[in-house]
Design a protein around this motif. Structure first.
Motif, short mmCIF file in Angstrom:
data_model
loop_
_atom_site.label_atom_id
_atom_site.label_comp_id
_atom_site.label_asym_id
_atom_site.label_seq_id
_atom_site.Cartn_x
_atom_site.Cartn_y
_atom_site.Cartn_z
N ALA A 164 0.81 -1.22 0.00
CA ALA A 164 0.00 0.00 0.00
C ALA A 164 0.84 1.26 0.00
CB ALA A 164 -0.95 -0.01 1.20
N GLY A 165 2.04 1.16 0.54
CA GLY A 165 2.96 2.28 0.41
C GLY A 165 2.90 3.29 1.53
N PRO A 166 3.68 4.37 1.40
CA PRO A 166 3.75 5.40 2.43
C PRO A 166 2.48 6.24 2.49
CG PRO A 166 4.95 6.10 0.49
CD PRO A 166 4.50 4.69 0.23
N PRO A 167 2.32 7.03 3.56
CA PRO A 167 1.11 7.85 3.70
C PRO A 167 0.84 8.76 2.50
CG PRO A 167 2.29 7.79 5.77
CD PRO A 167 3.17 7.11 4.77
N ALA A 168 1.90 9.26 1.87
CA ALA A 168 1.71 10.18 0.75
C ALA A 168 1.01 9.54 -0.43
CB ALA A 168 3.06 10.74 0.31
N ARG A 169 0.97 8.20 -0.46
CA ARG A 169 0.30 7.54 -1.57
C ARG A 169 -1.22 7.58 -1.42
NH1 ARG A 169 0.62 1.25 -3.73
NH2 ARG A 169 -0.35 1.68 -5.75
N TRP A 170 -1.70 7.82 -0.20
CA TRP A 170 -3.14 7.81 0.05
C TRP A 170 -3.75 9.18 -0.22
CZ3 TRP A 170 -5.97 3.56 0.92
CH2 TRP A 170 -5.31 2.40 1.37
N CYS A 171 -4.79 9.19 -1.03
CA CYS A 171 -5.59 10.40 -1.19
C CYS A 171 -6.51 10.51 0.03
CB CYS A 171 -6.44 10.33 -2.46
SG CYS A 171 -5.51 10.56 -3.98
N LEU A 172 -6.55 11.67 0.63
CA LEU A 172 -7.42 11.89 1.78
C LEU A 172 -7.78 13.35 1.86
CD1 LEU A 172 -8.83 10.97 4.36
CD2 LEU A 172 -6.66 11.27 5.59
N GLY A 173 -9.07 13.63 1.81
CA GLY A 173 -9.57 14.99 2.00
C GLY A 173 -10.71 14.94 3.00
N MET A 174 -10.68 15.79 4.02
CA MET A 174 -11.68 15.71 5.08
C MET A 174 -12.60 16.92 5.14
SD MET A 174 -10.18 13.44 8.17
CE MET A 174 -8.75 14.37 8.69
N GLU A 175 -12.53 17.80 4.13
CA GLU A 175 -13.40 18.97 4.13
C GLU A 175 -14.73 18.60 3.48
OE1 GLU A 175 -15.59 22.23 3.66
OE2 GLU A 175 -14.84 21.30 1.81
N SER A 176 -15.82 18.86 4.22
CA SER A 176 -17.16 18.56 3.72
C SER A 176 -18.18 19.48 4.37
CB SER A 176 -17.51 17.09 4.01
OG SER A 176 -18.77 16.76 3.44
N GLY A 177 -17.86 20.77 4.42
CA GLY A 177 -18.79 21.74 4.96
C GLY A 177 -19.14 21.45 6.41
N ALA A 178 -20.46 21.43 6.70
CA ALA A 178 -20.93 21.24 8.07
C ALA A 178 -20.61 19.85 8.61
CB ALA A 178 -22.44 21.48 8.14
N THR A 179 -20.29 18.89 7.73
CA THR A 179 -20.00 17.53 8.18
C THR A 179 -18.53 17.16 7.98
OG1 THR A 179 -20.69 16.64 6.02
CG2 THR A 179 -22.35 16.75 7.76
N SER A 180 -17.65 18.15 7.90
CA SER A 180 -16.22 17.88 7.73
C SER A 180 -15.73 16.90 8.80
CB SER A 180 -15.42 19.19 7.82
OG SER A 180 -15.68 20.02 6.71
#
Length: 402
Positions: A164-180
């Motif tokens: 799976a590789g290092p953390p940088a290989r994972w796409c991750l976005g946690m912004e979602s307005g009121a439910t971020s």
């Protein structure tokens, strides 16, 4: 007396036509339409347009009932305010059963018994729930659309726990307005599900297992290691990146079935999360799922008609339906058909997204906790103790087999 000119006569004719059309429309409304029903949901943009075109408009045409739709990204807050003001919508569609269970226990929901064929759904999706003073078990919600989780999307060689590789290989976005924050809770939940199994997972989601339990703590630290929590080069980027941002073909994404179209464009596929997460246990392999659930707050004839229509196998609901009698969607590709099968096929262990199964207060605190923990993973003890102080035992069918 001068005669009116051609322009004046033209304007007069237009006014008379408009007046006649208005009177005709008013008479037509009084003669044909059978009242209205208010509907609250969180769909907006293209999702709302699709729902209005394929669901609302055909319903209005068939039953001559006007659907007054209210969409909001702050769905829970709007519904709570409407409740407090004594003016709830007739029908509300909420993500997951946790908040709905609280409303059912509080006597705010009306049973859906007899409004649709319960045999079209397995009991996981439309369970019979016993609440105090309700006279036995009743069905209080109905899935309008469902989604599959526990998926790792990729393009290229299939990933494993070793590759799976290092953390940088994972796409991750946690912004979602009121439910971020919810993408982070999905990670923690799914890791616990694969490491500890459905029984432990269900106890935790139902408030019967402390947040400070070793299995829960292990899920948080595993997530931190996988995605690089606390890494100064990633923190700001992850916290400000939208959950549905583009993910390059060479990277991996732990995200739900709504991303099928995105990865189709990259020639991608998915593996079950248990094939990637470190420390997967002997009970690994259950699927975390999500769903938008319709409930009735005012038992008007129009609201009952709408509930029955949403449960009709012939209604063209968005994305993936849990109705086993619905016809196959011929426009879906092979991956999408497989997802639909996993959501409905008997014998599969499916577990609700745990945060969606929790009471609203706990769910919202969980969202905030993962944001703070990702920024500073040294404060895990404080985060877990805060969450444990909100723990409220409940009895919800969190996991089940169709």
């Amino acid at each position: 007396m001068s005669r009116p000119g051609p322009r004046t006569l033209g304007i007069l004719c237009v006014c008379l036509v408009l007046l006649g059309a208005g009177l005709w429309a008013g008479v037509r409304w009084a003669r044909d339409w059978e009242g209205s029903v208010t509907l609250l949901a969180n769909w907006s943009g293209a999702e709302r347009e699709q729902f209005e075109e394929h669901v609302i408009e055909p319903f209005e045409e068939k039953y001559r009932i006007d659907v007054v739709y209210q969409g909001s990204s702050a769905l829970s807050q709007v519904l709570a305010a409407d409740m407090a003001a004594g003016n709830p919508p007739d029908v509300a569609v909420l993500p997951g059963p946790g908040e709905l269970l609280a409303y059912a226990v509080g006597g705010r929901l009306h049973p859906l018994d007899g409004l649709f064929d319960a045999g079209d759904y397995d009991r996981f999706w439309a369970p019979r729930v016993t609440v105090p003073e309700a006279g036995g078990a009743h069905t209080y919600w109905l899935p309008v659309k469902t989604g599959l989780k526990s998926m790792v999307w990729y393009a290229g060689p299939a990933p494993t726990a070793e590759t799976a590789g290092p953390p940088a290989r994972w796409c991750l976005g946690m912004e979602s307005g009121a439910t971020s924050g919810w993408p982070g809770t999905d990670w923690v939940e799914d890791i616990l599900l694969q490491q500890a199994g459905p029984r432990v997972y269900a106890d935790w989601a139902n408030g019967r297992l402390p947040w400070t339990d070793d299995a829960v703590r292990k899920a948080w630290t595993t997530w931190a290691d996988l995605v690089g929590a606390g890494d100064a080069s990633r923190v700001e980027q992850v916290l400000t990146t939208a959950f549905d941002a583009d993910c390059a073909a060479g990277r991996l994404e732990h995200q739900g079935s709504f991303r099928a179209g995105h990865w189709r464009q990259k020639g991608g596929d998915y593996v079950h999360f248990s094939e990637v997460v470190p420390g997967a246990g002997t009970d690994a392999g259950a699927w975390e799922v999500s769903g938008d659930l319709a409930a009735m707050l005012n038992p008007t004839p129009q609201a009952k008609k709408l509930i029955g229509y949403l449960a009709d196998p012939d209604t063209a609901l968005p994305e993936y339906t849990a109705n086993r009698s619905a016809a196959a969607d011929t426009e879906q590709d092979a991956v999408e058909r497989e997802i639909g099968t996993l959501l409905r096929e008997p014998g599969r262990t499916r577990c609700w997204d745990a945060s969606d199964a929790m009471p609203r207060t706990t769910r919202d605190a969980f969202h905030q906790a993962v944001l703070r923990y990702f920024a500073d993973p040294t404060d895990l003890d404080a985060r877990l103790k805060e969450l444990d102080s909100l723990r409220t035992p409940q009895n919800l069918p969190v996991c089940g087999k169709g």
